[in-house]
Design an enzyme around this catalytic site. Structure first.
Site, PDB file in Angstrom:
ATOM      1  N   ALA A 147      22.755  34.888  19.698  1.00 33.96           N
ATOM      2  CA  ALA A 147      22.035  33.430  19.101  1.00 33.96           C
ATOM      3  C   ALA A 147      20.860  34.273  18.350  1.00 33.96           C
ATOM      4  CB  ALA A 147      21.626  32.542  19.980  1.00 33.96           C
ATOM      5  N   GLY A 192      26.318  35.165  22.507  1.00 33.88           N
ATOM      6  CA  GLY A 192      27.163  34.285  21.650  1.00 33.88           C
ATOM      7  C   GLY A 192      27.948  35.129  20.986  1.00 33.88           C
ATOM      8  N   GLU A 195      30.878  35.483  23.195  1.00 31.48           N
ATOM      9  CA  GLU A 195      31.536  34.427  23.185  1.00 31.48           C
ATOM     10  C   GLU A 195      32.403  33.856  22.194  1.00 31.48           C
ATOM     11  OE1 GLU A 195      28.948  31.116  26.186  1.00 31.48           O
ATOM     12  OE2 GLU A 195      27.898  31.948  23.978  1.00 31.48           O
TER      13      GLU A 195
END
Length: 341
Positions: A147, A192, A195
């Site tokens: 992020a 992220g 992910e």
């Protein structure tokens, strides 16, 4: 005879943008926009212009049939700053490449990138001609750094909640995409970014890949599916260690723990992924789609319930034209021509 048309439209702030496209026998050949947002904002104008070409009832019907494919191609060929999408050509026309492109931020996921990724997934999910999706980075030695923490610092708790919820739902949409997805990881995939890779069906990494879930160092937890997908891939105990400590691990470790399907020399992940994508794209698209549904849904159920899902998915392919084409091609000793029906 080809017909080339152009029009200009006001894009706001005093800026104008010209659209040039070519029609030959009613077929849109190409349109190009500098950003996804601009493409969407110009849709009404493009629709009016497309309709203006139809000077007879017969042409009007033809244009109606062309519109849906035209607008899908228009968006899939759009160049936006954080997300670049390209459909390959020729025998690879069922393969779509999605590239992360924020070199100044190491592909950190900010609001613009998230919006672009979300819209790209929506468009691909509406296009049955997409057979395989490869997600990679155009930034050297970086897949995705996670992020965008610079943006995060300026957000209120409510804005953070909204962003993380949107990121989680976007990755869920990616996971549920009808076409198989392949993450092509060269360099770092953190937070992220990891992910995002976990949301794909397959993962190929280069020898210089580095992975981590570092969120606990920031007094938060992985919030876009990391606490759920990682243990399903590597096991509960190892996932807990990786998330609790936030430690980095390298490509060989990722392969050994089952996080990635293949680990190849640095710089060769794209070639390996393309090889696999080509292999998949030659198979029956409906069969591949149903296999993905059966595996994904079945893994969340007990074995008996999973068997029922498999039966339902097999029923979908049993009466398909592709199945008959596969049998005919086998008998004729030729390559099958599948169309996903």
């Amino acid at each position: 005879m080809a017909r080339i048309e152009a029009f200009s439209t006001d894009c706001g702030n005093g800026r104008k943008f010209s659209v040039l496209y070519c029609f030959q026998m009613g077929l849109a050949v190409r349109s190009l926009f500098p950003s996804l947002g601009m493409a969407m904002s110009l849709m009404p104008c493009v629709r009016r212009s497309l309709s203006a070409f139809c000077c007879s009832p017969k042409q009007a019907l033809l244009c109606q049939g062309v519109k849906s494919q035209f607008f899908r191609n228009l968006i899939l060929e759009t160049i936006s700053e954080p997300i670049k999408t390209q459909r390959l050509s020729g025998s690879d026309s069922g393969i779509v490449e999605v590239s992360l492109d924020r070199p100044g931020a190491k592909n950190a996921i900010g609001n613009d990138m998230l919006k672009g990724l979300r819209r790209t997934i929506e468009v691909m999910n509406e296009d049955p001609s997409v057979r395989v999706v490869m997600i990679s980075s155009s930034v050297p030695k970086v897949f995705c750094a996670g992020a965008d923490l610079k943006e995060r610092r300026l957000m209120s708790p409510e804005e953070v909640r909204h962003f993380v919820n949107t990121l989680r739902s976007t990755f869920l949409s990616l996971e549920a995409l009808h076409a198989p997805t392949i993450a092509v990881v060269e360099g770092v995939a953190l937070g992220g970014g990891l992910e995002l890779a976990l949301s794909c069906d397959l993962r190929i990494c280069g020898g210089d890949a580095v992975f981590a879930m570092p969120e606990t160092a920031l007094a938060i937890i992985p919030g876009a599916g990391g606490t759920q997908r990682l243990p399903r891939l590597v096991g509960k105990s190892l996932a807990k260690e990786l998330i609790f400590t936030g430690r980095k691990f390298h490509s060989e470790d990722a392969l050994a723990m089952g996080l990635v399907n293949y680990c190849v020399p640095a710089g060769e992940a794209y070639s390996k992924a393309l090889e696999i994508a080509r292999d998949i794209s030659q198979k029956g698209p409906l069969a591949v789609r149903m296999a993905k549904v059966a595996i994904n849904k079945g893994m969340e159920m007990d074995l008996s319930s999973g068997m029922q899902v498999e039966e339902d998915c097999y029923e979908r392919v049993l009466n398909s034209k592709d199945r008959l084409e596969g049998l005919a091609a086998f008998a004729d000793k030729r390559k099958p021509a599948y169309n996903g029906e």
